[in-house]
Write an enzyme that holds these catalytic residues in place. Structure first.
Site, mmCIF file in Angstrom:
data_model
loop_
_atom_site.group_PDB
_atom_site.id
_atom_site.type_symbol
_atom_site.label_atom_id
_atom_site.label_comp_id
_atom_site.label_asym_id
_atom_site.label_seq_id
_atom_site.Cartn_x
_atom_site.Cartn_y
_atom_site.Cartn_z
ATOM 1 N N CYS A 120 0.889 -1.157 0.000
ATOM 2 C CA CYS A 120 0.000 0.000 0.000
ATOM 3 C C CYS A 120 0.925 1.204 0.000
ATOM 4 C CB CYS A 120 -0.907 0.025 1.230
ATOM 5 S SG CYS A 120 -1.840 1.569 1.310
ATOM 6 N N CYS A 123 -0.477 4.090 2.574
ATOM 7 C CA CYS A 123 -0.480 3.934 4.036
ATOM 8 C C CYS A 123 -0.258 2.471 4.406
ATOM 9 C CB CYS A 123 -1.755 4.498 4.636
ATOM 10 S SG CYS A 123 -3.276 4.035 3.784
ATOM 11 N N SER A 124 -1.303 1.760 4.810
ATOM 12 C CA SER A 124 -1.084 0.393 5.292
ATOM 13 C C SER A 124 -2.267 -0.511 4.969
ATOM 14 C CB SER A 124 -0.835 0.409 6.797
ATOM 15 O OG SER A 124 -1.952 1.005 7.445
ATOM 16 N N CYS A 125 -3.003 -0.231 3.867
ATOM 17 C CA CYS A 125 -4.164 -1.050 3.512
ATOM 18 C C CYS A 125 -3.714 -2.503 3.329
ATOM 19 C CB CYS A 125 -4.820 -0.516 2.250
ATOM 20 S SG CYS A 125 -5.436 1.163 2.473
HETATM 21 FE FE FE Z 1 -3.418 2.135 2.882
#
Ligand code: FE
Length: 221
Positions: A120, A123-125
């Site tokens: 991602c 961010c951190s999906c």
């Molecule tokens: Fe994300």
């Protein structure tokens, strides 16, 4: 009447915002999260118990859920076909509850010709419903930036040498779509039972940075 989290104190206005001292002790991000949580509760958008329930739900999820899905796909060609075309339905059929409002999930198959790598960049999906919380490195700026420009180099750092013949496809997750890699079934596992195959499916193999464990390198046998 709003509920208070354990960190909140009522001030003279009766509001339950965390005090400055408590926020300072927690550091910038935790303090910011706490402040947002307090405001959402104060405005009646959520209740304190909602946050705890969601946290408990996330904590209860682990890569073992994803590993079970992968192992089933390895032993059941019909399930695998459904998993690749309609993953949400296939996974629900296995008994997993997936929220109807969760982001779309796509399952991508690694083969001798193609290796998918999930990132991602923003961010951190991450497919938390099947893998739980993402590892720290997945959220790091270094991984998010380098996975796109040098996926082969990144994989090498995970100990995975990918031949130049293999196409590397980097898939960027978003708030709307999450990916799960279906790693190749390791060679020499033809006689293994599904329960034992589950133990060969690592979290990292479902992100695509490493292959699934071989039976020889696993403690299973
Ligand atoms: Fe994300």
């Amino acid at each position: 009447m709003t509920e208070k989290t354990p960190h909140q104190k009522s001030d003279s206005t009766g509001h339950g915002r965390p005090d400055a001292e408590a926020r300072e002790q927690l550091g910038y991000f935790a303090g910011r999260v706490m402040a947002m949580e307090s405001l959402l509760i104060e405005k009646g958008i959520i209740q304190g118990s909602d946050v705890q329930r969601m946290a408990d739900e996330i904590d209860s999820q682990s890569p073992t859920d994803g590993a079970r899905v992968v192992a089933r796909a390895w032993v059941d060609p019909d399930f695998k076909a459904r998993l690749l075309t309609d993953p949400m339905t296939a996974i629900r059929d296995l008994g997993y509850e997936l929220a109807s409002n969760m982001p779309r999930l796509e399952v991508v198959e690694n083969t001798e010709q193609v290796n998918h790598l999930i990132v991602c960049t923003l961010c951190s999906c991450y497919p938390r419903a099947l893998l739980g919380r993402p590892p720290q490195w997945y959220k790091s700026l270094a991984y998010r930036a380098r996975a796109v420009v040098d996926p082969r180099g990144v994989m090498k750092e995970f100990g995975t040498e990918v031949s130049e013949e293999v196409e590397l496809r980097v898939l960027d997750s978003t708030a709307d779509i999450r990916f799960l890699v279906l790693p190749q079934r390791p060679k020499g596992t033809e006689e293994m039972r599904e329960d034992d195959l589950v133990k060969l499916v690592t979290r990292d193999s479902m992100i695509g940075v490493t292959p699934a464990r071989s039976p020889a390198s696993s403690a299973v046998l």
